[in-house]
Motif scaffolding. Structure first.
Motif, PDB file in Angstrom:
ATOM      1  N   THR A  32       0.756  -1.280   0.209  1.00 37.92           N
ATOM      2  CA  THR A  32      -0.094   0.076   0.046  1.00 37.92           C
ATOM      3  C   THR A  32       0.963   1.373  -0.055  1.00 37.92           C
ATOM      4  N   GLU A  55       4.113   5.774 -12.021  1.00 33.36           N
ATOM      5  CA  GLU A  55       2.922   5.455 -12.680  1.00 33.36           C
ATOM      6  C   GLU A  55       2.862   5.888 -14.097  1.00 33.36           C
ATOM      7  N   LYS A  62      -1.485   0.789 -10.009  1.00 31.92           N
ATOM      8  CA  LYS A  62      -2.223   0.940  -8.362  1.00 31.92           C
ATOM      9  C   LYS A  62      -3.579   0.113  -8.676  1.00 31.92           C
ATOM     10  N   ARG A  69      -5.385   0.761  -1.243  1.00 34.05           N
ATOM     11  CA  ARG A  69      -4.702   1.147  -2.809  1.00 34.05           C
ATOM     12  C   ARG A  69      -3.593   0.394  -2.808  1.00 34.05           C
ATOM     13  N   CYS A  71      -0.049  -1.148  -4.561  1.00 28.60           N
ATOM     14  CA  CYS A  71       0.800  -0.994  -5.627  1.00 28.60           C
ATOM     15  C   CYS A  71       1.520  -1.871  -6.035  1.00 28.60           C
TER      16      CYS A  71
END
Length: 119
Positions: A32, A55, A62, A69, A71
């Protein structure tokens, strides 16, 4: 985005030591944002900015799992960067092999000259 633009984006993302450390952590498994922030002396928004760069470069994805959330690392841009670097590694290895052969020939000439002087 063309290949060279993607490489620029990838290398720009990798240029920061915090982002590299985040990727190293994600190589061990998903995490996370909070878990990723733990080892750093920075705020969650600062970590989020680093994650946004990763990203955009396609290095991190994600996912939402309820409130979490997660990753995860994505390898495709790293594979492309590695392939690009590999081309240059082969080039420099070939140059170093040529230099090694040249230096060996010089060394053999000196040995031969020294032997002739001693005769």
């Amino acid at each position: 985005m063309d290949h060279h633009d993607q490489l620029s984006t990838t290398f720009a993302a990798l240029a920061d030591p915090t982002r590299r450390a985040i990727l190293e952590r994600l190589a061990d498994g998903d995490a996370t944002v909070g878990e990723l922030a733990e080892p750093f002396a920075m705020t969650l928004p600062a970590i989020s900015k680093h994650l946004s760069v990763l990203e955009r470069a396609g290095l991190v994805a994600k996912d939402r799992d309820g409130q979490r959330r997660n990753c995860r690392i994505t390898a495709t841009p790293l594979k492309s960067a590695t392939s690009w670097l590999e081309e240059y590694r082969r080039h420099w290895e070939a140059n170093l092999d040529s230099l090694d052969a040249y230096l060996n020939s010089l060394q053999q000439q000196r040995i031969h000259q020294t032997q002739e002087k001693q005769s």
